[in-house]
Write a protein that holds these residues in place. Sequence first.
Motif, short mmCIF file in Angstrom:
data_model
loop_
_atom_site.label_atom_id
_atom_site.label_comp_id
_atom_site.label_asym_id
_atom_site.label_seq_id
_atom_site.Cartn_x
_atom_site.Cartn_y
_atom_site.Cartn_z
N THR A 515 -4.42 -2.34 -3.38
CA THR A 515 -3.70 -1.80 -4.53
C THR A 515 -4.59 -1.53 -5.73
OG1 THR A 515 -3.15 -4.05 -5.27
CG2 THR A 515 -1.58 -2.93 -3.83
N HIS A 518 -4.66 1.75 -7.64
CA HIS A 518 -3.49 2.54 -7.25
C HIS A 518 -2.20 1.89 -7.73
CE1 HIS A 518 -6.06 4.98 -4.68
NE2 HIS A 518 -6.55 3.87 -4.17
N ASP A 521 0.85 4.12 -8.06
CA ASP A 521 1.53 4.43 -6.80
C ASP A 521 2.37 3.24 -6.34
OD1 ASP A 521 0.23 6.95 -6.61
OD2 ASP A 521 -1.57 5.93 -5.90
N LEU A 522 1.90 2.03 -6.64
CA LEU A 522 2.62 0.84 -6.21
C LEU A 522 3.97 0.71 -6.92
CD1 LEU A 522 2.05 -1.61 -4.33
CD2 LEU A 522 1.39 -2.87 -6.38
N HIS A 524 6.25 2.74 -7.36
CA HIS A 524 7.35 3.40 -6.64
C HIS A 524 7.81 2.61 -5.41
CE1 HIS A 524 6.83 6.93 -9.13
NE2 HIS A 524 5.54 6.92 -8.88
N GLN A 525 7.06 1.58 -5.04
CA GLN A 525 7.43 0.78 -3.87
C GLN A 525 8.10 -0.53 -4.25
OE1 GLN A 525 4.18 0.73 -0.81
NE2 GLN A 525 3.06 1.89 -2.35
N ARG A 605 11.56 -0.43 0.08
CA ARG A 605 11.29 -0.49 -1.35
C ARG A 605 11.78 -1.85 -1.82
NH1 ARG A 605 12.80 4.65 -4.61
NH2 ARG A 605 11.07 5.35 -3.28
N THR A 759 -0.94 8.12 -0.45
CA THR A 759 -0.81 6.76 -0.95
C THR A 759 0.61 6.27 -0.71
OG1 THR A 759 -0.21 7.56 -3.15
CG2 THR A 759 -2.55 7.10 -2.76
N GLY A 760 0.82 4.98 -0.93
CA GLY A 760 2.17 4.42 -0.89
C GLY A 760 2.86 4.64 0.43
N GLU A 761 4.11 5.13 0.34
CA GLU A 761 4.92 5.32 1.54
C GLU A 761 4.32 6.35 2.49
OE1 GLU A 761 8.87 4.72 -1.11
OE2 GLU A 761 7.03 5.75 -1.66
#
Length: 768
Positions: A515, A518, A521-522, A524-525, A605, A759-761
Motif C-alpha cells: 500500500t 498507493h 487507491d486504498l 476506495h477499498q 470493500r 491498482t486496488g480492485e
Amino acid sequence: MFETDSSSGAMRWYRMDLHLHTPASEDYVQKETSYLEVLQEAERRGLDIIAITDHNTIAGYEAIFDEIEFLEKLRQRGRLRDDEQEELDEYHRLLKQIAVLPGFEFTTRFGAHILGVFPPDDRTSIPQLKAVLHQLGVPYEKMSLGTTSLPGSQAYLEAYKIINQAGGIVIGAHINSPTGVLEIASNMPTGTARVSATQNEYLHALEFSSFHSTQLQGFSSPRWYDGSNLGYERRMHCIQSSDAHRLVQDHDASMHRWGIGDRPTEVLLTEATFDGLLDLFKSNDFNRIRVPFVSDVARYNHIADVRSAGPSDHQILCAGCAENLDDLCCHVAALSNAGGGTIFLGIDPDPEKPVTGLIDAAREMRAFQSAVAERVFPQPEWSVDIVPYEGQEVVQIDVQEAQRKPCYLRDNDERKIYVRQDGATILASHGDIIDLVHAESSSAPGQETRFNGQVKMLSTGVEQPKSGVEVAGVSLRGDREYYRVVDLRTGRESLVSQHTATSVWLYAIKLHQETRGHLADLEHQVRWRDQIGLLRIYRENEVYDQHNRVKCDLVFRNGEGHIERIFHAVAVSWISSAWDALFDFDPPAGIDAEPLPSGRQVRWRGNMGIESLVRTDDGLRGNLVFRNRQGRDLFFQNVPCEKLQPEWQQLLTVPLPRSGLEVVEVFENGTDPLFKFHNLGNQHVESRLWQPDLLKEGSLRHYALRMHLDQDRPIDDSQVSWLGNIGCLRRSFTTTDLVYRDPNGIDHIYYGARWDDLTGEWQELINT
C-alpha cells in the motif's frame, strides 16, 4: 558575440532544452497535459531548440504529428471546426518558431540513461528511430509504453556507438545522478569504466544536474572534464537540461520538480538547426556553449517568504555557520524533537538587514556535518540545498523528525535535550521530556494524540485499537529497509527487516509494502464511518494466528479525508465500541441469508462484498455478501438492485482504471453513429468525432473501435473473468481489456489498460 563571414551570416545565441518528457513517458507527472501545451510552454520560456526525449520511446514526438495529420485530414474533408483550425494554426506557428527534435532517453543494461537526439524530418524519421530503439534492445511491443525499466538492453558503450552511427547526437543524461553513466560506472570494479563512460569517442556531450552547485566536486563536476586531468584528456562539451516531467516547476514535489526550460543551455549558431548543433558538438569550439546560472524562481520566492515570516518553531534563520556550530547543533536536535523543520544560513533573522550569504558554503557545510555527527544523537536525517539569492549563496538545511526521541546534544559527559518554543531553541523541561518519550511521531494537525490513563485516543471518542501492530516508519541501512513496528498492546517499538519479522509483524510489513505510495487507491477499498474504516476482516489465517481468532485491519483518516494510520491484525474482540458501527449492516430487504458456497470469488470493500451482478428479465440483480464479526460470510442471492440501500449501492461503484480507452457512440441528426473516446488516462471524453476510416491502423483507437464494432456488442458473460461486477475480457503481455458493469447494468469496456497502471480492485482482478 561571434560573427561569421557574410556568406554564412551572423551567429547568435540560441536557448535550448534537450531533455524534455511528455505524457508518453510513464512517469510524467501531469498526464492531462496536451502536446500543444508542451510546445506553448517552450515558447513562453524563450526556448529556440527542444528535444522530445521520452523514456525508451518516440511516442511523444509521434503524437505531435499524429494530431497535426488528423487535423489536416479534417481540413481536407471540410470538417474542421473553428477551434480545431486554431489548434492546427498554432501547431504550424510553433513548429516554425521552435526547432523540435525527435529523440529518446534510453535505459542501458546497467540502468544508466542516455539521450539520443536526431534530425527532424516530420513523420519520415519515425520508422528509422523505432529501428534504432529496437537495435538498442527495446522490443516493439514495449516501444510505446514509455517505461523507465528495460531488461535486456544494450550496455552504454554499445549504445553510444549505435546512436552515433544512426546519425544522432549522443549525450550522457544527468551523469552525476543515480541513473547517470558516471554513477553506474563508478560502481564497477575498475576505474577505467568511469573513463570510458565519459570519454568515449561516440559521445558528444555530458549533461549535469545542478550544474553550478559548489557541492559538485571531482568526477561529478563539469569542471573536471576541461581536458586537464590525467586520463580525461578529451575535453567534453558540458550542458544542463531540465529533464522536465511537468509543464512548470513545483518546488514542493519530492522528485520531478523541474518544468520546461528551467535549466537551459545556450549555444552560438547561425541557425537553430540540428545540423548546426551536431557540428558544434563535434567541434572543439567550447566557447560557443554556455550554461546560464539559472535562478530557481520557486526557491528564490521561498527564501523571500521565509525572510518575511521570520523565525518559528519549525524555521530558524542564522547569519553565519562556522562561528555558530554549537548553536546549530542545538537547533538540529531541537527541530528533530519538534517534528522537523528548516535552518536557513546566510540570512539574518532581522528582515531589514541585507542577506550576507556564506562565503564558502561547501566548506562550511563540511564543518557543520562533522559537528552534527560528533555531538547530536541519535543521528537525525538532514539534507542541504544551496540557493542563490540576491547575488549570495544561502544554505537551506532540511531536518527530519527524529525516529527515536528524545534527540539530545552531547556536551562533554552531559546530555542536553533541546526543544523549540515560541520561535526559540531552549533546554527541555522535565514535562517536555515526558511528552517527547510518549509522543507519536508526525502527529497530524487535527488528530488528537494523547494518553488517557493507558488508553490512547485517535480523535474525540475514538480509541486506538488495543491489539495488533502498526508500521510507523521505514529507514534504510545500506541497501536494506528496516521497519519501525509498534505493538499496539504494549506501545513497544521494534526495528525489524522483512527477513527477520515473523507472525503478524511480517503480515503488517507485507501489507505496508503493497500500500505504500498507493493510499489514495486504498481509500476506495475501505468501508468508512466518518474518520474510521474497516479494510478487511479474516479468520482462516493459520500462518499469522495460531488460535484462528477473527482479526481485522482498521484504518484512520485525517480531517481532509486522507488515510493517516493503518492498524493490522487487530483482534475484533478487543476493539472499543466506537468501531462497532463498522461491523453492523442493514441486510437487503426481503432476502434471507445463506452460507456462501465454496469457491465463489467476491470483490470486497471492507466486510461488504459482491459476488456477481446479472441482468435478468426482472431487472438488474446481484449476489451480495457480508462478513460478520465471527468471520462468517452471509450470502444474499438474487437481490433486486433497485431496492438496495445506499451503502450497498455504493459497493457497486469502482474507481476507473488509470489507462485505456472506452468507445462512446454519438448519434447526430439520425445518421449512422460517430464515435468518441473516453480517455482513462486523463478521465476526459474527447470532443472529436471519429469515423473508422480516420483512425490509424494499429493504433489503440483503431483496435478499440474494431473490437467494439465487431465482437463486443453485446458482452458475452461467459467470455469474461468476473470479480463481482468488474471483469477481464482479454489480455496481452502488457495490456488488458476490462469490463465494468455499473449500478444501472450498463457494461463499460476499457480497451488497452496497462497492467502497470492497475491498482486496488482492478489489480486484485488480474491477480485472481
